[in-house]
Design an enzyme around this catalytic site. Structure first.
Site, mmCIF file in Angstrom:
data_model
loop_
_atom_site.group_PDB
_atom_site.id
_atom_site.type_symbol
_atom_site.label_atom_id
_atom_site.label_comp_id
_atom_site.label_asym_id
_atom_site.label_seq_id
_atom_site.Cartn_x
_atom_site.Cartn_y
_atom_site.Cartn_z
ATOM 1 N N GLU A 160 0.799 -1.238 0.000
ATOM 2 C CA GLU A 160 0.000 0.000 0.000
ATOM 3 C C GLU A 160 0.828 1.283 0.000
ATOM 4 O O GLU A 160 0.579 2.188 0.791
ATOM 5 C CB GLU A 160 -0.957 -0.016 1.201
ATOM 6 C CG GLU A 160 -1.890 -1.203 1.166
ATOM 7 C CD GLU A 160 -2.817 -1.305 2.373
ATOM 8 O OE1 GLU A 160 -2.853 -0.377 3.192
ATOM 9 O OE2 GLU A 160 -3.515 -2.333 2.474
ATOM 10 N N ASN A 202 2.100 -5.080 -3.212
ATOM 11 C CA ASN A 202 0.693 -5.411 -2.918
ATOM 12 C C ASN A 202 -0.098 -4.131 -2.641
ATOM 13 O O ASN A 202 0.366 -3.270 -1.896
ATOM 14 C CB ASN A 202 0.684 -6.309 -1.663
ATOM 15 C CG ASN A 202 -0.673 -6.919 -1.356
ATOM 16 O OD1 ASN A 202 -1.308 -7.486 -2.242
ATOM 17 N ND2 ASN A 202 -1.123 -6.806 -0.114
ATOM 18 N N HIS A 238 -10.413 -6.068 -2.132
ATOM 19 C CA HIS A 238 -11.491 -5.876 -1.141
ATOM 20 C C HIS A 238 -12.626 -5.204 -1.915
ATOM 21 O O HIS A 238 -12.560 -4.014 -2.216
ATOM 22 C CB HIS A 238 -11.003 -4.980 0.007
ATOM 23 C CG HIS A 238 -9.917 -5.612 0.820
ATOM 24 N ND1 HIS A 238 -10.145 -6.729 1.604
ATOM 25 C CD2 HIS A 238 -8.606 -5.301 0.976
ATOM 26 C CE1 HIS A 238 -8.994 -7.070 2.208
ATOM 27 N NE2 HIS A 238 -8.062 -6.226 1.843
ATOM 28 N N ASP A 267 -12.201 -10.304 -0.565
ATOM 29 C CA ASP A 267 -13.473 -10.393 0.155
ATOM 30 C C ASP A 267 -14.444 -9.485 -0.567
ATOM 31 O O ASP A 267 -14.044 -8.562 -1.276
ATOM 32 C CB ASP A 267 -13.350 -10.095 1.661
ATOM 33 C CG ASP A 267 -12.627 -8.815 2.009
ATOM 34 O OD1 ASP A 267 -12.559 -7.903 1.162
ATOM 35 O OD2 ASP A 267 -12.139 -8.702 3.153
HETATM 36 O O1 9MR Z 1 -7.383 -7.800 8.666
HETATM 37 C C1 9MR Z 1 -6.428 -6.992 9.300
HETATM 38 C C2 9MR Z 1 -7.015 -6.446 10.601
HETATM 39 O O2 9MR Z 1 -7.187 -7.488 11.516
HETATM 40 C C3 9MR Z 1 -6.107 -5.377 11.172
HETATM 41 O O3 9MR Z 1 -6.725 -4.788 12.300
HETATM 42 C C4 9MR Z 1 -5.812 -4.350 10.123
HETATM 43 C C5 9MR Z 1 -4.887 -3.273 10.655
HETATM 44 O O4 9MR Z 1 -4.698 -2.242 9.799
HETATM 45 O O5 9MR Z 1 -5.221 -4.944 8.990
HETATM 46 C C6 9MR Z 1 -6.087 -5.851 8.366
HETATM 47 O O6 9MR Z 1 -5.501 -6.366 7.211
HETATM 48 C C7 9MR Z 1 -5.214 -5.434 6.182
HETATM 49 C C8 9MR Z 1 -4.001 -5.942 5.426
HETATM 50 O O7 9MR Z 1 -2.934 -6.161 6.312
HETATM 51 C C9 9MR Z 1 -3.583 -4.971 4.343
HETATM 52 N N1 9MR Z 1 -4.681 -4.666 3.459
HETATM 53 C C10 9MR Z 1 -5.928 -4.272 4.100
HETATM 54 C C11 9MR Z 1 -6.340 -5.307 5.138
HETATM 55 C C12 9MR Z 1 -7.674 -4.958 5.737
HETATM 56 O O8 9MR Z 1 -7.614 -3.754 6.427
#
Ligand code: 9MR
Length: 456
Positions: A160, A202, A238, A267
């Protein structure tokens, strides 16, 4: 050395040779009847994975579905910077290791997520900037990728880093403020630490041809043209209630740059279209021969970060949803990834005349550098002479003010001035011409180092 490139070149040559000689490619095509996501994907040369919250591995409903359906896993949070380097230089891989053990015990491969990200950084890193942060960040990449070396099929090296909206440019962050080359420095460090893993960039909101995905496309094209070791691009996916009509075309344009593509965090918001969108994303991946796998971001609806969106393939009791059936059908109906044809043994030929080997042994060493303002990573290749080696020592004289902060695949004596690197247990014994690699990270400038090698 970039083993990935060597492998890919070998495959390309094999494929071209097979086509030229009219051989039939060994290729899994046509309908098949796998009954789980992982088995069906594997029949087509791909993986189907899930993000795992390691503390849920004790929930039997969860692990029953996970172990039955998936052949790849990724840690939802446990391999992030805040989790595995809570204090600077103090690493804790216990949760990540638990996931790797679970995967290995159940025949699953592992994606790595993520070496660097602007979010979920430990507090100490959030407070850093400039060359101190650059050094800390490269050290993090090196240490984590080295810890998991050989156990991760694909790493999200950087997550990101591009901005949302129409700019197509980088997101502002403490990492970005260390200099625009931070992403390539991270890929080079990851390549040195784990030459066998595929290295991915990613991101999200890249689900069609748009300003953000085009910014990333331009970066990947630039990296490929300059030899920065990038192997794959992850599309998080997402998704909401519709899918961009150019979703597949977007994957294909990246594949055409010479990188693999992977769906990494799929998702989909619940609603009338959910099952259709899951099916369409799977078909798009199957239709792109360099789309090597799909990961959904959780197992059951109630495991998802998206809460009431019910965004996944299983309900909270572990029952398959309509979306699951669409994904399975798309996997079974899709084409496979071309595989290399079986090798045939060539007829024996007389060996060409050889010059007698010189009687002296010895070894030689060469160094390649990845430098930034205030620091560097050096990758050193040791090549055994005609007598082979039982062990080796490489001496390097560092420029004034430079010092070694961290070494892998060798043991360092000293940290400034002339530093001696000795082989470790597994890489000292080399046959004639065989190459071992080690690396070290330093502060200051590494310019102009000339290694000398002594064999024993
Ligand atoms: O699913 C993850 C969630 O449990 C965490 O709280 C969050 C923190 O920022 O990150 C989520 O996973 C993310 C992933 O690492 C990167 N892309 C977006 C995902 C969803 O927010």
């Amino acid at each position: 050395m970039n083993h990935r490139k060597v492998l890919r070149a070998a495959v390309t040559v094999a494929v071209a040779g097979a086509l030229a000689s009219g051989m039939t490619m060994a290729m899994t095509t046509g309908a098949s009847a796998g009954t789980t996501l992982g088995a069906s994907a594997a029949e087509k040369g791909r993986y189907f994975g899930a993000a795992v919250a390691v503390n849920k591995l004790s929930n039997s409903t969860y692990t029953t579905v996970l172990n039955r359906e998936f052949n790849s896993v990724v840690a939802e949070n446990e391999m992030k910077w805040a989790s595995n380097e809570p204090q600077q230089g103090v690493f804790n891989h216990s949760s990540g290791d638990r996931l790797v053990s679970h995967a290995q015990a159940n025949g699953m491969s592992v994606r790595g997520h993520t070496l660097l990200w602007h979010a979920q950084q430990p507090g100490w890193a959030q407070g850093m900037s400039g060359s101190a942060l650059r050094n800390a960040m490269i050290n993090h990449v090196t240490q984590v990728a080295t810890h998991y070396r050989g156990k991760i099929h694909s790493w999200d090296v950087v997550n990101e880093a591009f901005a949302d909206g129409g700019s197509g440019g980088r997101r502002d962050s403490n990492l970005q403020r260390t200099g625009n080359d931070w992403i390539e420095a991270a890929f080079r460090a990851a390549d040195a630490a784990d030459p066998g893993a595929k290295l991915c960039y990613n991101d999200y909101n890249t689900d069609g041809i748009n300003a953000k995905s085009t910014g990333i496309y331009n970066m990947v094209r630039d990296f490929k043209s300059r030899g920065v070791p990038i192997d794959c691009v992850g599309f998080q996916s997402h998704l909401g209630t519709s899918l961009a009509s150019d979703y597949q075309a977007n994957l294909q344009r990246f594949a055409d740059l010479g990188v693999d593509v992977q769906i990494t965090e799929l998702d989909v918001m619940t609603g009338g279209n959910q099952a259709n969108i899951f099916g369409a994303v799977t078909r798009a991946c199957m239709n792109v021969s360099r789309c090597t796998g799909i990961t959904v971001w959780g197992v059951r609806d109630c495991d998802s970060w998206r809460g009431s969106d019910n965004a996944l393939l299983f309900d909270c009791n572990g029952n398959k949803k309509a979306a699951y059936t669409n994904v399975l059908n798309a996997l079974n109906a899709g084409p496979g990834i071309p595989t290399t044809p079986p090798t045939t043994t060539p007829p024996p030929t007389d060996p060409p005349p050889t010059t007698p080997p010189p009687t002296t042994g010895g070894c030689s060493a060469s160094v390649s550098l990845n430098s930034w303002n205030g620091g560097f990573v050096a990758s050193v290749k040791v090549t055994a002479g005609s007598a082979g080696t039982n062990g080796w020592n490489v001496s390097v004289t560092l420029p004034g003010g430079a010092s070694v902060t961290n070494t892998w695949s060798a043991t360092a004596s000293g940290s400034s001035g002339t530093v001696r690197f000795a082989n470790v247990d597994y890489n000292g014994r080399l046959t004639a011409g065989q190459v071992a690699e080690f690396g070290f990270q330093g502060t200051g400038s590494g310019a102009g180092m000339t290694p000398t090698c002594t064999a024993s």
